[in-house]
Every structure is written in structure tokens, then in C-alpha cells.
Design an enzyme around this catalytic site. Structure first.
Site, PDB file in Angstrom:
ATOM      1  N   ARG A 107       0.877  -1.183   0.000  1.00 57.91           N
ATOM      2  CA  ARG A 107       0.000   0.000   0.000  1.00 57.91           C
ATOM      3  C   ARG A 107       0.906   1.222   0.000  1.00 57.91           C
ATOM      4  O   ARG A 107       1.691   1.417   0.937  1.00 57.91           O
ATOM      5  CB  ARG A 107      -0.900   0.024   1.234  1.00 57.91           C
ATOM      6  CG  ARG A 107      -1.525   1.387   1.471  1.00 57.91           C
ATOM      7  CD  ARG A 107      -2.601   1.398   2.512  1.00 57.91           C
ATOM      8  NE  ARG A 107      -3.766   0.681   2.043  1.00 57.91           N
ATOM      9  CZ  ARG A 107      -4.970   0.750   2.637  1.00 57.91           C
ATOM     10  NH1 ARG A 107      -5.133   1.497   3.720  1.00 57.91           N
ATOM     11  NH2 ARG A 107      -5.986   0.075   2.161  1.00 57.91           N
ATOM     12  N   HIS A 134      -7.542   0.579  -6.154  1.00 59.71           N
ATOM     13  CA  HIS A 134      -7.647  -0.286  -4.956  1.00 59.71           C
ATOM     14  C   HIS A 134      -8.339  -1.587  -5.387  1.00 59.71           C
ATOM     15  O   HIS A 134      -9.472  -1.859  -5.020  1.00 59.71           O
ATOM     16  CB  HIS A 134      -8.454   0.441  -3.881  1.00 59.71           C
ATOM     17  CG  HIS A 134      -8.350  -0.145  -2.501  1.00 59.71           C
ATOM     18  ND1 HIS A 134      -7.541  -1.219  -2.197  1.00 59.71           N
ATOM     19  CD2 HIS A 134      -8.964   0.202  -1.336  1.00 59.71           C
ATOM     20  CE1 HIS A 134      -7.669  -1.500  -0.900  1.00 59.71           C
ATOM     21  NE2 HIS A 134      -8.525  -0.664  -0.364  1.00 59.71           N
ATOM     22  N   GLN A 137     -10.088  -4.195  -2.902  1.00 66.27           N
ATOM     23  CA  GLN A 137     -11.342  -3.715  -2.336  1.00 66.27           C
ATOM     24  C   GLN A 137     -12.509  -3.991  -3.283  1.00 66.27           C
ATOM     25  O   GLN A 137     -13.544  -4.532  -2.875  1.00 66.27           O
ATOM     26  CB  GLN A 137     -11.242  -2.193  -2.078  1.00 66.27           C
ATOM     27  CG  GLN A 137     -12.534  -1.581  -1.573  1.00 66.27           C
ATOM     28  CD  GLN A 137     -12.875  -2.045  -0.181  1.00 66.27           C
ATOM     29  OE1 GLN A 137     -12.054  -1.931   0.720  1.00 66.27           O
ATOM     30  NE2 GLN A 137     -14.069  -2.584   0.030  1.00 66.27           N
ATOM     31  N   ASP A 226     -17.525   6.611  -0.743  1.00 62.89           N
ATOM     32  CA  ASP A 226     -16.203   6.564  -0.114  1.00 62.89           C
ATOM     33  C   ASP A 226     -15.931   7.964   0.438  1.00 62.89           C
ATOM     34  O   ASP A 226     -16.646   8.921   0.110  1.00 62.89           O
ATOM     35  CB  ASP A 226     -15.146   6.156  -1.174  1.00 62.89           C
ATOM     36  CG  ASP A 226     -13.737   6.069  -0.609  1.00 62.89           C
ATOM     37  OD1 ASP A 226     -13.582   5.913   0.622  1.00 62.89           O
ATOM     38  OD2 ASP A 226     -12.764   6.174  -1.406  1.00 62.89           O
ATOM     39  N   CYS A 266     -16.367   1.304   1.303  1.00 66.53           N
ATOM     40  CA  CYS A 266     -15.142   0.522   1.544  1.00 66.53           C
ATOM     41  C   CYS A 266     -14.624   0.667   2.970  1.00 66.53           C
ATOM     42  O   CYS A 266     -13.877  -0.191   3.429  1.00 66.53           O
ATOM     43  CB  CYS A 266     -14.068   0.931   0.541  1.00 66.53           C
ATOM     44  SG  CYS A 266     -13.722   2.691   0.553  1.00 66.53           S
ATOM     45  N   ARG A 294     -13.291  -8.789   2.522  1.00 66.56           N
ATOM     46  CA  ARG A 294     -11.893  -8.492   2.191  1.00 66.56           C
ATOM     47  C   ARG A 294     -11.029  -9.694   2.554  1.00 66.56           C
ATOM     48  O   ARG A 294     -10.147 -10.106   1.794  1.00 66.56           O
ATOM     49  CB  ARG A 294     -11.402  -7.256   2.975  1.00 66.56           C
ATOM     50  CG  ARG A 294     -12.043  -5.939   2.588  1.00 66.56           C
ATOM     51  CD  ARG A 294     -11.638  -5.485   1.207  1.00 66.56           C
ATOM     52  NE  ARG A 294     -10.211  -5.368   1.033  1.00 66.56           N
ATOM     53  CZ  ARG A 294      -9.467  -4.334   1.443  1.00 66.56           C
ATOM     54  NH1 ARG A 294     -10.027  -3.311   2.048  1.00 66.56           N
ATOM     55  NH2 ARG A 294      -8.156  -4.303   1.237  1.00 66.56           N
TER      56      ARG A 294
HETATM   57  N1   CP Z   1     -11.038  -0.271   2.892  1.00 67.47           N
HETATM   58  C1   CP Z   1      -9.755  -0.318   3.275  1.00 67.47           C
HETATM   59  O1   CP Z   1      -8.863  -0.559   2.477  1.00 67.47           O
HETATM   60  O2   CP Z   1      -9.550  -0.081   4.595  1.00 67.47           O
HETATM   61  P1   CP Z   1      -8.138   0.200   5.277  1.00 67.47           P
HETATM   62  O3   CP Z   1      -7.679   1.547   4.763  1.00 67.47           O
HETATM   63  O4   CP Z   1      -8.416   0.232   6.752  1.00 67.47           O
HETATM   64  O5   CP Z   1      -7.184  -0.878   4.890  1.00 67.47           O
HETATM   65  N1  NVA Z   2     -10.189   6.572  -1.152  1.00 68.01           N
HETATM   66  C1  NVA Z   2      -9.766   6.120   0.163  1.00 68.01           C
HETATM   67  C2  NVA Z   2      -9.943   4.643   0.279  1.00 68.01           C
HETATM   68  C3  NVA Z   2      -9.599   4.093   1.635  1.00 68.01           C
HETATM   69  C4  NVA Z   2      -9.740   2.597   1.706  1.00 68.01           C
HETATM   70  C5  NVA Z   2      -8.323   6.510   0.375  1.00 68.01           C
HETATM   71  O1  NVA Z   2      -7.514   6.371  -0.553  1.00 68.01           O
HETATM   72  O2  NVA Z   2      -7.998   6.980   1.460  1.00 68.01           O
END
Ligand code: CP
Ligand code: NVA
Length: 307
Positions: A107, A134, A137, A226, A266, A294
Site C-alpha cells: 500500500r 484499490h 477492495q 467513499d 469501503c 476483504r
Molecule cells: N477499505 C480499506 O482498504 O480499509 P483500510 O484503509 O483500513 O485498509
Molecule cells: N479513497 C480512500 C480509500 C480508503 C480505503 C483513500 O484512498 O484513502
């Protein structure tokens, strides 16, 4: 163990429609076993490295638990240890990690870093979120829709909010699967044109861009939202809260969707901003099934990619 057509999962477009079905078949067969603590350890002596340059609850915990449930080990690594692209090159990190571990989940901010990592690594690289996409997700989201509605084919999915990484992965999913997608954002917050162009090139995209949430959710099977300010955009949060105020997923908006529509997010959610308590805790919400999935979908992804 069946392999997928790609070594890596950097975006959903790395997968074929058959790969997605393979992942979901495994998810369906493993989920009840995992819930009953009866899943066999199919991947002993393997190690998943999890690199995080942004915070995470779901992605971190679900990947580490998924690895353990397969009998594999996992490592949590931040940029303090490796300095990706600063202490040493992305490619050298990829080459060295490939000698130590059996898969890398990352990530980070810059999507290109994940592409370069995947190209240079000999082990699978899985995108656990970048500023651009992502994929894990949205695979869990599609699986949740299949569980709740019996399939995604022909289901109208309406994403209301920022044209961000989540919206982009929805566009990629729509390029491979047969459902109409509406992305409804304020002007100037539309999804990336390059993402749309690449998805269109797959020849299967039924995408509408809208700026009118009330019209967009009319007849929706799935309403999705989101956060308005993603990780890394914290300083824009106040300005975005003003610009996005008409894009809140509340009971009045959900009432315009089909009676049996489901609502997904998400997470993490900013309750009272992009979604209200009444909706996230209400009868249409499948948000916590979605979060649980997930784990199940990513375990299936690891199952096949670490084969
Ligand atoms: N939805 C998601 O990816 O959550 P986190 O940012 O907590 O991993
Ligand atoms: N769009 C959000 C998704 C988090 C899972 C971010 O990138 O922070």
C-alpha cells in the site's frame, strides 16, 4: 492449484473474467471452512511481505490473517525500514525481497512504484491501494454484491462521491464484467481520463459520468460511496466537505434507488459526511459483510498467486 493469468494484481485489468471467477469459486469454497476454523494449511513455509506507507485497518489485518489461515507467515514493513525509491531503488527492493518472500503486498502513494515493483520482482506483487486504484477492495465488493443480489450481471452500480482510487477500480471492474456503472461526482472531481480510456479499450465498458446524485441513483441496485478526502488529501478536507455536501448518501438519496438496493462503503467512513449513521447502520447496508469479505477474497487471491 490453479494459477491466474497474471503473476501480479496491480489493477483489476491484470485479471481476466475467468480469473475473477476462479478467485470467487475459491472464496465461496473457503469462506465457510475459514469461518469454522477448518481451513487446511495449503501454503506452509511461505511468507507474505506487507509493505505499508499509509495507515490501514482492513487491508493490513485481513492480509495478515489470510496468510495465517493458509498456513503462511506474514511480515509488516513500513517505509522506515526499506525507504522504497529513496534508500534504494524500487527495482533493487523488488530483487532482494524476491529472494526472501513468496509474495509482496504493498500500500503506497505512487501507483508507478507498484508497477515497477511488480516488473522487477519474480514473486507476485499485490496492490493494497495506491492513489490511483484499490483492486482488492473492489473484488471484495463485487463478491459481496454476488452474495447479496445473486450476481452482478445487469445490476446498476452507482458510485457517489470523489472520482478517486475506488471509483477507478470500479471502472476497471466494469470493463471486465457486465453491469452498468454510474460515477457521480462534483465537476472537476471526475475519474481520471486515462483510466477510462484504458477501460474502454477492453470493449465492454458501460459507464455514465453524472453530476446529479438524485438522478444517478434512480433505479440503482447498488449505491456506493467513499470518503471525500482520501489518505494524502487531508489538507483539502474542509474545502472538499463544502464542495461535496450535496453528494451525501443519506436516507432520502437511498430512497430513490430500488427498494431492495444495497449500500456499500469501503470504509473507513466519515459518518455524517459522505454517509449518514441511518444508512450505514440501516437495512440496505451490507458494509460490514463487505469488510469481512476483504479477508475471504484476499485469501483466495493469495491462494492462487502463491500457488
Ligand atoms: N477499505 C480499506 O482498504 O480499509 P483500510 O484503509 O483500513 O485498509
Ligand atoms: N479513497 C480512500 C480509500 C480508503 C480505503 C483513500 O484512498 O484513502
Amino acid at each position: 492449484m490453479q494459477r491466474l493469468s497474471s503473476k501480479d494484481l496491480v489493477t483489476i485489468l491484470d485479471l481476466s473474467r475467468e480469473d475473477i471467477e476462479t478467485i470467487f469459486e475459491t472464496t465461496r469454497s473457503q469462506k465457510p471452512l475459514a469461518r469454522a476454523h477448518e481451513l487446511p494449511h495449503s501454503h506452509p513455509n511461505r511468507t507474505l511481505a506487507c509493505i505499508f506507507h499509509k495507515p490501514s485497518l482492513r487491508t493490513r489485518v485481513s492480509f495478515e490473517v489470510a496468510a495465517q489461515q493458509l498456513g503462511a507467515g506474514s511480515l509488516y514493513i513500513t517505509d522506515r525500514e526499506i525507504g522504497l525509491g529513496s534508500r534504494e531503488s524500487v527495482e533493487d527492493v523488488a530483487r532482494v525481497m524476491s529472494r526472501f518472500v513468496d509474495a509482496i503486498m504493498i500500500r503506497t502513494f505512487d501507483h508507478e512504484h507498484v508497477e515497477r515493483l511488480a516488473r522487477a520482482a519474480t514473486v507476485p506483487v499485490i496492490n493494497g491501494l495506491t492513489d490511483l486504484t484499490h483492486p482488492c477492495q473492489i473484488l471484495a465488493d463485487v463478491f459481496t454484491i454476488e452474495e447479496s443480489l445473486g450476481g452482478i450481471e445487469g445490476r446498476k452500480v452507482v458510485y457517489v462521491g470523489d472520482g478517486n482510487n475506488i471509483a477507478h477500480s470500479w471502472i476497471n471492474a466494469a470493463a471486465l464484467l457486465d453491469f452498468p456503472l454510474v460515477i457521480c461526482t462534483p465537476r472537476d472531481y471526475e475519474p481520471d481520463a486515462g483510466i477510462i480510456e484504458k477501460a474502454r479499450a477492453k470493449g465492454n465498458l458501460d459507464l455514465t459520468i453524472s453530476h446529479d446524485p438524485k438522478a444517478a441513483v434512480e433505479g440503482a441496485d447498488v449505491v456506493y460511496t467513499d470518503v471525500w478526502a482520501s489518505m494524502g488529501q487531508e489538507e483539502e478536507a474542509a474545502e472538499r466537505a463544502r464542495i461535496f455536501q450535496d453528494y451525501q448518501v443519506n436516507e432520502a438519496l437511498v430512497a430513490r434507488a430500488k427498494d431492495e438496493a444495497i449500500v456499500l462503503h469501503c470504509l473507513p467512513a466519515h459518518r455524517g459526511s459522505e454517509i449518514t449513521d441511518e444508512v450505514i447502520d440501516g437495512p440496505h447496508s451490507r458494509v460490514f459483510d463487505e469488510a469481512e469479505n476483504r479477508l475471504h477474497v484476499q485469501r483466495a487471491i493469495l491462494h492462487h498467486l502463491m500457488a
